[in-house]
Design a protein around this motif. Structure first.
Motif, mmCIF file in Angstrom:
data_model
loop_
_atom_site.group_PDB
_atom_site.id
_atom_site.type_symbol
_atom_site.label_atom_id
_atom_site.label_comp_id
_atom_site.label_asym_id
_atom_site.label_seq_id
_atom_site.Cartn_x
_atom_site.Cartn_y
_atom_site.Cartn_z
ATOM 1 N N MET A 58 5.147 -1.186 2.219
ATOM 2 C CA MET A 58 5.351 0.248 1.984
ATOM 3 C C MET A 58 4.342 1.077 2.341
ATOM 4 O O MET A 58 4.664 2.478 3.211
ATOM 5 C CB MET A 58 5.314 0.300 0.569
ATOM 6 N N THR A 59 3.131 0.684 2.251
ATOM 7 C CA THR A 59 2.006 1.545 2.506
ATOM 8 C C THR A 59 1.843 1.650 4.175
ATOM 9 O O THR A 59 1.641 2.990 4.697
ATOM 10 C CB THR A 59 0.400 1.070 2.165
ATOM 11 N N ALA A 60 1.984 0.792 4.887
ATOM 12 C CA ALA A 60 2.241 0.627 6.270
ATOM 13 C C ALA A 60 3.196 1.662 7.027
ATOM 14 O O ALA A 60 2.975 2.449 7.980
ATOM 15 C CB ALA A 60 2.100 -0.897 6.874
ATOM 16 N N LEU A 61 4.463 1.360 6.567
ATOM 17 C CA LEU A 61 5.453 2.426 7.081
ATOM 18 C C LEU A 61 5.091 3.762 6.526
ATOM 19 O O LEU A 61 5.486 4.672 7.402
ATOM 20 C CB LEU A 61 6.743 1.877 6.136
ATOM 21 N N SER A 96 -4.549 6.026 0.029
ATOM 22 C CA SER A 96 -4.352 4.867 -0.655
ATOM 23 C C SER A 96 -5.403 4.562 -1.491
ATOM 24 O O SER A 96 -6.490 4.866 -1.530
ATOM 25 C CB SER A 96 -3.922 3.607 0.221
ATOM 26 N N PHE A 97 -4.600 3.892 -2.744
ATOM 27 C CA PHE A 97 -5.504 3.510 -3.977
ATOM 28 C C PHE A 97 -5.246 2.013 -4.530
ATOM 29 O O PHE A 97 -3.980 1.754 -4.380
ATOM 30 C CB PHE A 97 -5.520 4.656 -5.099
ATOM 31 N N ALA A 98 -6.265 1.236 -4.883
ATOM 32 C CA ALA A 98 -6.244 0.032 -5.248
ATOM 33 C C ALA A 98 -7.141 0.054 -6.559
ATOM 34 O O ALA A 98 -7.923 0.564 -6.696
ATOM 35 C CB ALA A 98 -6.541 -0.956 -4.305
ATOM 36 N N VAL A 99 -6.669 -0.895 -7.638
ATOM 37 C CA VAL A 99 -7.447 -1.014 -8.809
ATOM 38 C C VAL A 99 -8.221 -2.596 -8.439
ATOM 39 O O VAL A 99 -7.692 -3.569 -7.784
ATOM 40 C CB VAL A 99 -6.585 -1.423 -9.939
ATOM 41 N N ASP A 100 -9.313 -2.561 -8.910
ATOM 42 C CA ASP A 100 -10.276 -3.793 -8.956
ATOM 43 C C ASP A 100 -11.073 -3.884 -10.218
ATOM 44 O O ASP A 100 -11.346 -2.719 -10.806
ATOM 45 C CB ASP A 100 -11.274 -3.636 -7.617
ATOM 46 N N PHE A 101 -11.465 -5.007 -10.271
ATOM 47 C CA PHE A 101 -12.686 -5.236 -11.605
ATOM 48 C C PHE A 101 -13.819 -5.389 -10.967
ATOM 49 O O PHE A 101 -14.176 -6.131 -10.170
ATOM 50 C CB PHE A 101 -12.173 -6.244 -12.534
ATOM 51 N N ALA A 102 -14.952 -4.930 -11.702
ATOM 52 C CA ALA A 102 -16.488 -5.108 -11.279
ATOM 53 C C ALA A 102 -16.625 -6.445 -11.329
ATOM 54 O O ALA A 102 -16.460 -7.486 -12.311
ATOM 55 C CB ALA A 102 -17.206 -4.549 -12.468
ATOM 56 N N ARG A 141 -7.548 -0.931 6.835
ATOM 57 C CA ARG A 141 -8.130 -0.784 8.131
ATOM 58 C C ARG A 141 -6.687 -0.679 9.330
ATOM 59 O O ARG A 141 -7.013 0.187 10.110
ATOM 60 C CB ARG A 141 -9.058 -1.728 8.369
ATOM 61 N N THR A 142 -5.868 -1.464 9.077
ATOM 62 C CA THR A 142 -4.854 -1.759 10.039
ATOM 63 C C THR A 142 -4.000 -0.474 9.937
ATOM 64 O O THR A 142 -3.619 -0.121 11.368
ATOM 65 C CB THR A 142 -3.960 -2.880 9.667
ATOM 66 N N ALA A 143 -3.466 0.131 8.976
ATOM 67 C CA ALA A 143 -2.721 1.154 8.918
ATOM 68 C C ALA A 143 -3.593 2.489 8.868
ATOM 69 O O ALA A 143 -2.867 3.651 9.197
ATOM 70 C CB ALA A 143 -2.042 1.101 7.228
ATOM 71 N N GLY A 144 -4.804 2.352 8.677
ATOM 72 C CA GLY A 144 -5.705 3.588 8.965
ATOM 73 C C GLY A 144 -5.349 4.703 7.824
ATOM 74 O O GLY A 144 -5.433 5.810 7.944
ATOM 75 N N THR A 145 -5.429 4.038 6.482
ATOM 76 C CA THR A 145 -5.454 4.781 5.527
ATOM 77 C C THR A 145 -6.576 5.514 5.019
ATOM 78 O O THR A 145 -7.778 4.826 5.386
ATOM 79 C CB THR A 145 -4.670 4.126 4.368
#
Length: 613
Positions: free
Chosen positions: A271-274, A288-294, A319-323
């Motif tokens: 979905m992000t790439a499209l 784009s945003f992602a969740v991560d944990f310390a 990197r691939t989609a250039g977000t």
């Protein structure tokens, strides 16, 4: 995207009850931080809180249209993605528009086509119209149940709202939960129409509910139907891609900043790439945003559910989609914070007990809202394309129950582990689940000549699309709207759902892997790492400090033995889970502690009347 509420009382003039309508409306302030409005006419009172997305100055509500036979007033929550085409058609039929909003298109569409307007809409929506021409209320919900919608019948009418809290703000609604409501809480079966609160119901997805002086009626305008699939593999793959391109293009339309939610899995990555490719055509970069944990990536330990951490794949896609990408990194202190738990429960109105996964979703959305107002999500692709483990689990396929329950009990233990034994006996959850399962599969149509395997997979798909997905869609909506963020779900477009539902399992997974159809349809925009990645569920923290925090909070609760939560949960079982001075507690114990703490806060916040007999 907004919050709606209202009150129909055929035996009174509600102009004298404006204060109550105001109180109901204000419970929706988080859903609509930009504006508020109310409208009262005789027996009808409508309230609205607005999150401005399309036509910022012109989309105020409640919105009305005057006709020679009387006024039609509407409160609307959601987005209609084909409103431009509908607007053009209505203009050809003589309608003149005063705004550029999709709200006015839906309202004038109702004036033109009546309740059949629902069949013409592509989107996510829940809206109510007071039709003064016929003195009736019309409530309509989208096909997949993306937007929540509840109602509560009264002796002379009905209360309604986007969320239960709006209804509970009216003195006519009793804050009451019976054994049947608790059964729904502890089984994860999502009975259609069930709202947990006694006397309250959901407007079911794909349904129109009308209320007039003669009573309440329901009409189903859409449901999953079994149809033959005649396309070959290549045509099926290309059709899915054409649908996805059109869906993403429509759902990127916004007058406010938008972004994508990126987990590094197939769904969100595709979905992000499209989206990035389409926006790139006009020189725009998608956020784009992602969740991560310390410390999660560095210290990740693979298990049966999650074989890899998300972050490396997230960064490959970015990197691939250039977000323009940002990781939202959360620590265990924030995830276990009782204030965050309270915010989650206030958003949900019920204690679902998803623990850190609920907390992290809420905190992710809260952080995103500082940058964007609209987000596109990969939610529901697993249900549509068959991505969960239970689709491939022979035991789950053969079991005469909901297939996800076998997976849940295997990995997390039973939700009943912390309940008082006497309450467990009265609830009889085994019978409740069995009855619900029989009801869920009773109307699923089988194609002539369909093999046993294909029919089994059709039933599993149907259950996920009509039961399982609704829990996750509600979770997503409540957590996002609690911070005024609109989250759109491209994979819930009904055209895609209908097409893929009727695609045989042999095509959905023709190489034996999950979501082959989606993988091949988007292969050209995916990095190879994501193309090859095995399904990994929504992340959960592995930090032992989170479990220790749960234990500390549970010990504090145990120091108050008169707390009402111990009418539901067994203090001895909670003490066993909380008493070990080690973070190495089982998943079942951790989930039991999360459930207990959620229940306790819910009882403190809502003070429901519990009927346990």
């Amino acid at each position: 995207m907004c919050g709606i509420t209202g009150w129909i009382s055929f035996d009174r003039d509600l102009r004298a009850s404006a204060g109550t309508l105001d109180a109901m409306t204000e419970t929706m302030s988080c859903r609509g931080p930009d504006d508020r409005g109310t409208w009262i006419s005789g027996p009808a009172a409508l309230g609205h809180r607005r999150l401005a997305i399309i036509d910022l100055p012109g989309g105020r509500q409640p919105m009305t249209v005057d006709t020679p036979q009387g006024a039609v007033a509407m409160v609307y929550s959601g987005e209609t993605y084909n409103y431009t085409e509908l607007r053009q058609e209505l203009a050809r039929r003589g309608h003149r528009f005063t705004t550029d909003s999709d709200t006015e298109v839906v309202l004038r569409g109702y004036v033109e086509w009546g309740e059949a307007v629902a069949e013409r809409l592509n989107g996510m929506y829940a809206f109510a119209l007071w039709d003064g021409r016929h003195d009736k209320l019309v409530m309509i919900r989208d096909r997949m149940g993306i937007k929540p919608f509840y109602y509560y019948e009264t002796p002379d009418g009905v209360l309604f709202g986007s969320e239960p809290k709006a209804i509970l703000a009216n003195p006519l609604a009793r804050s009451r939960v019976t054994l049947d409501g608790l059964r729904e809480l502890f089984t994860f079966v999502k009975t259609p129409g069930h709202a947990v609160w006694d006397g309250m119901h959901e407007v079911e997805p794909g349904t129109v509910v009308t209320v007039d002086r003669t009573g309440l009626r329901r009409h189903v305008y859409w449901q999953l139907e079994t149809r033959p699939h005649t396309d070959d593999r290549d045509t099926t793959v290309s059709t899915v891609r054409e649908l996805l391109d059109d869906i993403v293009r429509r759902q990127l339309v916004s007058d406010v900043p938008r972004c994508t939610l990126l987990s590094g899995g197939l769904d969100s990555s595709a979905m992000t790439a499209l989206a990035a490719r389409q926006l790139g055509e006009t020189g725009e970069t998608v956020r784009s945003f992602a969740v991560d944990f310390a410390g999660q990536t560095e210290n990740f330990v693979a298990d049966e559910l999650r074989g890899t951490p998300d972050t490396p794949y997230v960064h490959d896609v970015a990197r691939t989609a250039g977000t323009d990408h940002r990781d939202i990194v959360l620590d265990s202190h924030a995830l276990a914070d009782p204030d965050v738990r309270s915010q989650v429960i206030r958003a949900r109105d019920i204690p679902m007990g998803f623990g850190d996964m609920d907390a992290s979703l809420y905190l992710l959305f809260k952080a995103i809202r500082e940058h964007s107002t609209v987000a596109l999500s990969g939610e529901s692709a697993d249900e549509v394309f068959g991505g969960y483990l239970q689709f491939f689990d022979e035991e789950a396929r053969k079991s005469e129950t909901f297939p996800w329950l076998a997976q849940f009990s295997r990995h997390f233990g039973e939700d009943t582990d912390v309940l008082r034994p006497d309450l467990t006996t009265r609830l009889d959850l085994t019978s409740y689940v069995a009855d619900s399962y029989r009801d869920a599969v009773s109307g699923i149509q089988r194609l002539d000549g369909e093999s046993d395997l294909e029919y089994t997979m059709r039933k599993i798909s149907h259950q996920h699309l009509t039961r399982f997905v609704r829990v996750l869609l509600d979770r997503k909506d409540r957590a996002s709207m609690a911070v005024g963020l609109e989250v759109r779900v491209p994979f819930c477009d009904h055209r895609l759902v209908e097409y893929v539902y009727n695609t045989p399992w042999a095509l959905k997974s023709y190489d034996g892997r999950e979501k082959t159809l989606l993988r091949e349809a988007t292969a050209d925009v995916l990095p190879r790492s994501v193309y090859d990645r095995v399904k990994s569920p929504y992340p959960s923290t592995q930090d032992p400090k989170y479990a220790l925090a749960l234990q500390d909070h549970a010990k504090d609760l145990l120091s108050r033995p008169s707390h009402r939560v111990f009418d539901i949960v067994d203090p001895a079982r909670v003490e066993r889970a909380a008493g070990r001075d080690t973070p190495q507690i089982s998943q079942a114990s951790r989930r039991g502690l999360e459930r207990t703490l959620d229940l306790a806060l819910w009882l403190d916040m809502y003070s429901p009347e519990l009927v346990l007999s």
